[in-house]
Design a protein around this motif. Structure first.
Motif, PDB file in Angstrom:
ATOM      1  N   LEU A 117       0.861  -1.168   0.000  1.00 50.32           N
ATOM      2  CA  LEU A 117       0.000   0.000   0.000  1.00 50.32           C
ATOM      3  C   LEU A 117       0.898   1.219   0.000  1.00 50.32           C
ATOM      4  N   GLY A 118       0.461   2.295  -0.630  1.00 52.77           N
ATOM      5  CA  GLY A 118       1.299   3.484  -0.650  1.00 52.77           C
ATOM      6  C   GLY A 118       0.530   4.727  -1.040  1.00 52.77           C
ATOM      7  N   LYS A 137      -4.183   5.405   1.107  1.00 58.55           N
ATOM      8  CA  LYS A 137      -3.156   4.518   0.567  1.00 58.55           C
ATOM      9  C   LYS A 137      -3.820   3.541  -0.394  1.00 58.55           C
ATOM     10  N   ILE A 138      -3.232   3.414  -1.585  1.00 56.21           N
ATOM     11  CA  ILE A 138      -3.843   2.613  -2.650  1.00 56.21           C
ATOM     12  C   ILE A 138      -2.883   1.527  -3.120  1.00 56.21           C
ATOM     13  N   GLN A 139      -3.373   0.683  -4.048  1.00 50.23           N
ATOM     14  CA  GLN A 139      -2.571  -0.413  -4.590  1.00 50.23           C
ATOM     15  C   GLN A 139      -2.445  -0.313  -6.107  1.00 50.23           C
ATOM     16  N   GLU A 140      -1.266  -0.618  -6.588  1.00 46.52           N
ATOM     17  CA  GLU A 140      -0.972  -0.853  -8.000  1.00 46.52           C
ATOM     18  C   GLU A 140      -1.461   0.225  -8.966  1.00 46.52           C
ATOM     19  N   GLY A 153      -6.267   0.161  -7.305  1.00 49.01           N
ATOM     20  CA  GLY A 153      -7.112  -0.595  -6.403  1.00 49.01           C
ATOM     21  C   GLY A 153      -7.195   0.077  -5.045  1.00 49.01           C
ATOM     22  N   LEU A 154      -8.409   0.058  -4.472  1.00 48.41           N
ATOM     23  CA  LEU A 154      -8.643   0.614  -3.137  1.00 48.41           C
ATOM     24  C   LEU A 154      -9.773  -0.161  -2.489  1.00 48.41           C
ATOM     25  N   ASN A 155      -9.474  -0.749  -1.333  1.00 46.09           N
ATOM     26  CA  ASN A 155     -10.494  -1.492  -0.583  1.00 46.09           C
ATOM     27  C   ASN A 155     -11.201  -2.532  -1.441  1.00 46.09           C
TER      28      ASN A 155
END
Length: 730
Positions: A117-118, A137-140, A153-155
């Motif tokens: 996550l970042g 914080k989100i993904q990819e 991606g988020l949640n």
């Protein structure tokens, strides 16, 4: 008097030089960075084919600097954190396909092995503006090809942000923790298929394809994380153990124009399957998807038309054991494609038409292609790495797509790995061997000619001159009808008239390799440290390991832990018969699969091994995940004896020697359950042993002083169980 002073000075100088070259390795030095190598961070070849970008960290700021391939001189600094108010530094970067924008990663925190996550920002190169993608914080995050949008991606849901109107659109709505995941892989896909981002932009940014995971029926696994608070926290996640329910996967396309999701359906009936790869072809309307059955011995390549949603099966591959999923699929301009396969007994490169008809086999021979680098359309040339020069070595090659005019582009024996410029004019070669620290050199791709040296590790090699390091000797050992690769490290003052304890290392997992002609890792320095103390250290790659053909690798199918253990036991017997090895003092160790192996070796080979160390071991394959375990064992329901006959938890009654069992309590991969169940079995068998749990540590067992503590504990155990005669021997 003058002569006497000169003699004294010469004696003093000789003593100083001798002592300078006999510095001893310490465990502290191994883990404090003394032997760390220098490299090139986050290399990106620019689209123009003439330049490359790297990430640099200097004086507290982070920069993305562009260099010229031909001169190696810096052309410009594209981004510097010192020029930004919003961020003080960033840890990684990703260009859009057209290189108009760059994603900068900050505040990144790990989830599992590959997932993070970042907080991410997008930097516009032309306007020099910085935009935060999301407040959470989100993904990819991944930019569209033209850089005007970013998907992320988020949640467990997918979002698209449009930079032109600064609007963010949520495109899925059913995401829920431990139930539904959209566009991000579940735990087992991440770990075993080696990817996290399960969504892909098409060529013109009009579609976003993604995989949906319904893990509602997947059993949950929980771990207590103790931390520093008064009460521990519980980590609960979906983990499908062998034979249990997997997530139900489905493939979808989001149409940015209509803002609707299309569901992909294929005509073949799959009862239980995986989608391990999706990739758009060069046509913006055609998506490729790989479907593989649960046993992973039947792999299908589908081409799906985004306009009418028709799906065509263009390639079917079957294997009596299993098929490895790779990232090698490459579509050429005419949408013919390059594919790698073991179907002739060795991993090789094949060229197929867009309809799936075999055009030709590009590489052939009793050796393995280990890396596919890419295809140069202009010169009809395929670039790859292989073990043609011996299974412990790696070289870079070029070959025409028709299989002719093969050229070896690297000449130094050892491990060569290439990073090509976008237009395949140049490649940066990373070379190392057991005696040469990594060096980075620039070469022309057409002939491998050296252009310039970019970076080496001469400073480290100068540091190592102060140490009297032993040599890693490569050889083979004939065991059970096979010549197995082996290395051995002897003390520098080795005396063949004396006897030494033997300490063996192995990993042994299917397709792995531990005996390779490459530079030292931290464990190698530990082995030198042990040799310095008077041990002989050896490593043997048994049956089931890689790069010697499919038959050698897949012989362990349905019986993990049988043939590999037999080979380790027999190799130990052979080595123990050598006059300089004390057959009464042979030990073995390993980590993960290697811990599974070392436990089995001690129990089944109780007349050969005096001791073993097992770190984070699988103790029964019934406890491990579906994708990895069933690839080699099918399911426990189908192969109960294969699971139980060779799992160390079922052989604890055979323990005679000394056993040290180590695990991290926060291991999300090989759960500490494996060790706890082994501990209970040993207790009920009334077997004495030693064990150590590292609180909250994952499969890697690291952080702070953890590695130093771990290796100190293992060293002390080795000294206590194998080293009792070393002082007398010396």
């Amino acid at each position: 008097m003058k002569y006497l002073k000169s003699s004294l000075f010469v004696c003093f100088l000789v003593t100083v030089l001798a002592s300078a070259q006999n510095k001893e390795i310490t465990l502290d030095a191994i883990w404090n960075g003394t032997f760390r190598t220098q490299g090139i961070q986050s290399l990106h070849s620019m689209n123009n084919g003439k330049q490359y970008a790297v990430l640099n960290n200097e004086k507290g700021s982070t920069t993305i600097d562009v260099y010229d391939y031909k001169t190696l001189s810096k052309v410009e600094t594209l981004v510097s954190s010192s020029d930004m108010e919003s961020i003080s530094n960033f840890s990684n970067y990703t260009f859009s396909k057209d290189e108009s924008k760059i994603i900068l990663a900050t505040a990144v925190e790990p989830i599992f092995r590959r997932s993070t996550l970042g907080v991410f920002y997008v930097y516009d190169i032309k306007s020099k503006t910085l935009v935060k993608i999301a407040d959470q914080k989100i993904q990819e995050p991944t930019l569209s090809p033209d850089g005007t949008k970013v998907a992320y991606g988020l949640n467990n849901n997918l979002y698209i942000k449009d930079f032109e109107n600064n609007q963010t659109t949520q495109i899925t709505f059913d995401g829920e923790k431990n139930k539904i995941i959209n566009g991000i892989t579940d735990w087992v896909y991440e770990e075993e298929f080696s990817f996290v981002r399960a969504f892909e932009w098409n060529a013109d940014g009009t579609y976003l394809a993604f995989i949906r995971f319904d893990e509602t029926e997947v059993p949950e696994f929980s771990m207590d994380m103790y931390g520093t608070a008064l009460y521990p926290e519980q980590s609960v996640f979906k983990y499908p153990k062998a034979g249990e329910a997997n997530a139900i996967v489905s493939l979808h396309m989001y149409d940015l124009k209509s803002k609707k999701i299309k569901d992909v359906e294929v005509s073949k009936a799959y009862s239980d399957f995986y989608i391990p790869r999706i990739k758009w072809t060069n046509s913006p309307d055609v998506l490729s998807a790989q479907y593989i059955n649960r046993h992973q011995n039947e792999l299908d390549l589908w081409l799906i038309n985004a306009n009418d949603m028709t799906a065509n099966l263009v390639l079917e591959e079957k294997d009596k054991a299993y098929i490895d999923v790779t990232d090698n699929l490459t579509f050429l301009k005419d949408n013919s494609f390059i594919w790698t396969s073991e179907k002739d007994g060795y991993n090789h490169i094949y060229h197929y038409s867009k309809e799936g008809k075999l055009i030709n086999q590009v590489t052939k021979g009793p050796w393995e292609v280990t890396t596919y680098y890419g295809f140069d359309e202009k010169n009809n040339t395929v670039f790859y790495q292989s073990v043609e020069n011996g299974s412990i070595n790696r070289d870079v090659y070029a070959i025409k797509i028709n299989g002719k005019d093969k050229k070896r582009l690297t000449q130094k024996e050892g491990t060569n790995s290439a990073d090509f410029s976008t237009d395949f004019t140049y490649f940066i070669n990373t070379y190392s061997s057991a005696t040469t620290a990594p060096e980075y050199t620039l070469h022309t791709a057409k002939d491998g000619k050296l252009v310039k040296v970019i970076k080496d590790n001469s400073a480290l090699e100068n540091t190592l001159e102060a140490y009297d390091l032993p040599k890693k000797e490569f050889s083979t050992i004939a065991v059970n009808g096979n010549d197995l690769n082996m290395w051995m490290i002897k003390p520098t003052d080795f005396d063949a008239t004396k006897t030494y304890p033997l300490f063996m290392f192995q990993y042994s997992g299917p397709g792995s390799q531990s005996v390779s002609n490459t530079w030292n890792g931290a464990n190698d320095y530990w082995y030198y440290f042990l040799a310095q103390k008077g041990y002989i250290v050896a490593c043997v790659d048994a049956r089931g390991t890689g790069f010697k053909g499919a038959d050698f690798k897949k012989v362990t199918q349905n019986e993990l832990g049988k043939y590999e253990v037999e080979d380790q036991i027999d190799a130990a017997k052979q080595l123990g018969s050598r006059a300089y090895i004390d057959a009464e003092r042979i030990g073995i160790w390993g980590w993960s699969y290697g811990g599974f192996m070392s436990s089995n070796a001690l129990f089944k080979g109780n007349d050969v091994f005096k001791m073993a160390i097992a770190v984070a071991p699988v103790t029964s394959w019934r406890f491990y995940d579906t994708i990895y375990t069933e690839r080699y064992m099918t399911t426990p329901q189908e192969n109960a004896s294969g699971y139980d006959d060779n799992s160390p938890i079922n052989h604890v009654d055979k323990l005679k020697g000394d056993f040290l069992l180590i695990h991290g309590s926060g291991d999300d991969n090989v759960h500490v359950q494996n060790s706890f169940r082994m501990i209970e079995a040993l207790i009920q068998a009334n077997k004495q042993f030693e064990w150590m749990i590292y609180p909250d540590n994952n499969h890697g067992i690291y952080g702070g002083n953890t590695r130093l503590h771990l290796y100190t504990k293992m060293t002390n155990f080795i000294d206590r169980t194998l080293g009792d005669k070393i002082e007398a021997n010396n």
